[in-house]
Enzyme design. Structure first.
Site, PDB file in Angstrom:
ATOM      1  N   SER A 289      37.674  32.312  37.458  1.00  0.00           N
ATOM      2  CA  SER A 289      38.615  32.979  36.571  1.00  0.00           C
ATOM      3  C   SER A 289      38.622  32.225  35.251  1.00  0.00           C
ATOM      4  O   SER A 289      38.242  31.050  35.196  1.00  0.00           O
ATOM      5  CB  SER A 289      40.018  32.945  37.194  1.00  0.00           C
ATOM      6  OG  SER A 289      41.026  33.240  36.233  1.00  0.00           O
TER       7      SER A 289
ATOM      8  N   TYR B   8      46.486  28.415  41.613  1.00  0.00           N
ATOM      9  CA  TYR B   8      45.315  29.226  41.287  1.00  0.00           C
ATOM     10  C   TYR B   8      44.386  28.473  40.338  1.00  0.00           C
ATOM     11  O   TYR B   8      43.165  28.456  40.521  1.00  0.00           O
ATOM     12  CB  TYR B   8      45.780  30.529  40.645  1.00  0.00           C
ATOM     13  CG  TYR B   8      44.746  31.625  40.578  1.00  0.00           C
ATOM     14  CD1 TYR B   8      44.387  32.338  41.716  1.00  0.00           C
ATOM     15  CD2 TYR B   8      44.149  31.979  39.367  1.00  0.00           C
ATOM     16  CE1 TYR B   8      43.464  33.368  41.661  1.00  0.00           C
ATOM     17  CE2 TYR B   8      43.223  32.998  39.304  1.00  0.00           C
ATOM     18  CZ  TYR B   8      42.891  33.691  40.448  1.00  0.00           C
ATOM     19  OH  TYR B   8      41.963  34.710  40.380  1.00  0.00           O
TER      20      TYR B   8
END
Length: 255
Positions: A135, A148
């Site tokens: 990401s 995350y």
């Protein structure tokens, strides 16, 4: 014929990747998800080249079984580690155990998937390609994204380490790092927050992506497909941003 494993394939980018790979008549795809209901779509897929596989891919035994199931369809050629969740936790409001559990949920599935894929390639004596989904948050933290961010940063390190360890075996390992993507989840969020807040959010997303919009799922899928293909035969250990320039601009919303 070649087979591919795509984890987290029940919806969103994972589903889009599985569908794109199966569009090639020489491909068979094992679509993996922990939720059987999310894989119901595979039964009506027009290609008839997608097999559902239900299980928690972070479990070594499940990951190995997935590799074996794919190999029964056709020689395993590629593996996409896409399964992930996002949990908003902070050190001032959650204890270490909970934070580490959230990090582990995302990282463990990638490690187990890579392990199963590498072992399958080595056992078969064949080359293969792994794509790990990272990401933009692997490079650039977003407020509230601690678990995350940690997991995606670690997945990028995992990608580089495996590329070095197994390159001489013909195994390539790369990562794709999207920015915000217009998936069903994103569209559902816009619908849930109402027109005025949705307009503000879309304006904010346009501002943080230099291309002035969020990505379409097929744009991320194209990068994954490329890295799995022979066209990327001399690319390994790379993290390919598909973020519309978001990490270059490095301007994140505060909430």
């Amino acid at each position: 014929m070649k087979s591919f494993v795509v984890t987290g394939a029940g919806k969103g980018i994972g589903r889009a990747i599985a569908t794109r790979l199966a569009a090639d008549e020489s491909h068979q795809v094992l679509a993996v998800d922990i939720d059987a209901a999310l894989l119901a779509w595979t039964k009506s897929d027009p290609s008839a080249r997608i097999m559902p596989f239900v299980g928690n891919i972070s479990d070594d035994a499940v990951a190995v079984a997935a590799a074996e199931a794919a190999a029964r369809m056709a020689p395993l050629a590629g593996w996409v580690n896409n399964a992930a969740i996002f949990e908003d936790l902070s050190v001032h409001s959650a204890d270490t155990r909970r934070i580490m559990a959230a990090i582990d949920t995302n990282l463990r599935s990638a490690v187990a998937g890579c392990r199963a894929a590498v072992r399958a390639f080595l056992a078969a004596g064949t080359a293969g390609a792994i794509v790990n989904m990272s990401s933009h948050q692997g490079r650039q933290a977003v407020p509230g994204g601690l678990p995350y961010v940690c997991a995606k940063t670690a997945i990028e390190g995992l990608t580089r380490a495996l590329a070095v360890d197994y390159g001489r075996e013909g195994i390539r390992v790369n990562a794709v790092a999207p920015g915000t993507v217009s998936t069903q989840r994103y569209e559902d969020l816009l619908a849930a927050i109402g027109p005025s807040r949705a307009a503000r959010l879309e304006a904010e997303m346009a501002e943080v992506h230099p291309l002035g919009r969020v990505a379409r799922a097929e744009e991320v899928v194209a990068a994954v497909e490329f890295l799995l293909s022979d066209a990327a035969s001399f690319i390994t250990g790379a993290v390919l941003p598909v973020d519309g320039g978001r990490t270059i601009l490095a301007h994140e919303p505060t909430a």
